[in-house]
Design an enzyme around this catalytic site. Sequence first.
Site, PDB file in Angstrom:
ATOM      1  N   ASP A  37     -32.147  13.716   5.500  1.00 52.76           N
ATOM      2  CA  ASP A  37     -31.875  14.570   5.806  1.00 52.76           C
ATOM      3  C   ASP A  37     -31.778  14.472   7.125  1.00 52.76           C
ATOM      4  O   ASP A  37     -31.967  13.513   8.081  1.00 52.76           O
ATOM      5  CB  ASP A  37     -33.078  15.790   6.007  1.00 52.76           C
ATOM      6  CG  ASP A  37     -33.524  16.469   4.638  1.00 52.76           C
ATOM      7  OD1 ASP A  37     -32.868  17.023   4.053  1.00 52.76           O
ATOM      8  OD2 ASP A  37     -34.996  16.601   4.985  1.00 52.76           O
ATOM      9  N   LYS A  62     -24.363  16.081   3.152  1.00 50.59           N
ATOM     10  CA  LYS A  62     -22.925  15.794   2.597  1.00 50.59           C
ATOM     11  C   LYS A  62     -22.867  15.670   1.318  1.00 50.59           C
ATOM     12  O   LYS A  62     -21.937  15.661   0.440  1.00 50.59           O
ATOM     13  CB  LYS A  62     -22.283  14.309   2.893  1.00 50.59           C
ATOM     14  CG  LYS A  62     -22.057  14.718   4.607  1.00 50.59           C
ATOM     15  CD  LYS A  62     -21.531  13.567   5.291  1.00 50.59           C
ATOM     16  CE  LYS A  62     -21.233  13.910   6.790  1.00 50.59           C
ATOM     17  NZ  LYS A  62     -21.186  12.605   7.364  1.00 50.59           N
ATOM     18  N   GLY A  67     -36.954  14.888   7.563  1.00 48.31           N
ATOM     19  CA  GLY A  67     -38.006  14.749   9.014  1.00 48.31           C
ATOM     20  C   GLY A  67     -39.238  15.873   8.752  1.00 48.31           C
ATOM     21  O   GLY A  67     -39.599  16.223   7.896  1.00 48.31           O
ATOM     22  N   GLY A  68     -40.328  15.538   9.896  1.00 48.98           N
ATOM     23  CA  GLY A  68     -41.201  16.153   9.897  1.00 48.98           C
ATOM     24  C   GLY A  68     -42.624  15.263   8.353  1.00 48.98           C
ATOM     25  O   GLY A  68     -42.624  14.269   8.706  1.00 48.98           O
TER      26      GLY A  68
END
Length: 410
Positions: free
Chosen positions: A200, A222, A253-254
Amino acid sequence: MAEHPPYPVGLRLTGRRVVVLGGGQVAQRRLPALIAAGADIVLVSPEATPSVEAMADAGEITWERRPYEEGDLADAWYALIATSDPEANSRASAEAEANRVWCVRSDDADAATAWTPATGHSEGVTVAVLTTEARGRDPRHTAAIRDAVVEGLRDGTLVAPHHRTRTPGVALVGGGPGDPDLITVRGRRLLAEADVVIADRLGPRDLLAELPPHVHVIDAAKIPYGRFMAQEAINNALIEHAKQGKSVVRLKGGDPYVFGRGMEEVQALAEAGIPCTVVPGISSSISVPGAAGIPVTHRGVAHEFTVVSGHVAPDDERSLVDWPSLARLTGTLVILMGVDKIGKIAEALVAHGKAPDTPVALVQEGTTAAQRRVDATLATVAETVREKDVKPPAVIVIGEVVTVGPRPVE
């Protein structure tokens, strides 16, 4: 004996009698590993530390509350001698020698028939480091070597490839809020072992540069797809590479399950018959405020915190958030993905009873080198975001906890 190095071996102690003499700090450090090994442990000691006593109370060891007596080592397979009485230690050591019981002595390594290595564990592997000489041993040096090896295995800097056939599949790895040091050790190890990484935009990008050249890194942003096909295209990419027999890491993420659409990917993989492992990550909802000096809870200030997605405005028919109820809460409100909607969010909270002067902090690019914090109130936050040019990704914290720590330097 000093002329020859020790012979390393792993003892299988399950169900076998192990005698520990002394209930002090040495026993406290060594007992957990003996318990984990399934040993039948008898502790002989008049006293014990509170931690050792708790092990006895829990039934993990048998505690005979008295000093050592001749015959205590009968039928033992292994003995740990760690009393504060040198004379008792010598007598127990002699009994161990006479009965051919392997014996560790905490007070005199030269007189022992066994030494305890510095040990560590990483994903089914035990690393044990022994000094080869009794005299002049440096336990701190031995422990440092152990720590370096274990840490390398855990974080992927020391790569030991699996030579047996690996089971192909997908690992959904929570990469944390952005700082590459804040990914979990398991996540970093899986990343180091991957054949394909689908990342990500908000994942810890610096980690991608550490991957070996053969790893195929795919930027999820992409992947070719139509406007409304983004998640489906990512799901298809995960399935396609896993079906080719590759080890795939979906780096997010996270945390994968905190507004990360992780369950959608898990469901798609399950329907395709692809095994999937989920590795939790540190959520930006807690870590980013913390990095900016804001506790999401604080004694006497906030007894609860609520995490809300702000990707749709309160007046949007798609919103699932009960904004009137949130306005009545007295704790902390953390909003993710809400920078462009913060004006309407603030208006809704004030309209439903939240004080206009309620403190607000916006933390942009939290935990990274580009982190910055901007403070405002509900009444001023919309204008502040425009004036300070606050951009996503940013975590928004609303509540009195914003004022608890030191004020940010402008």
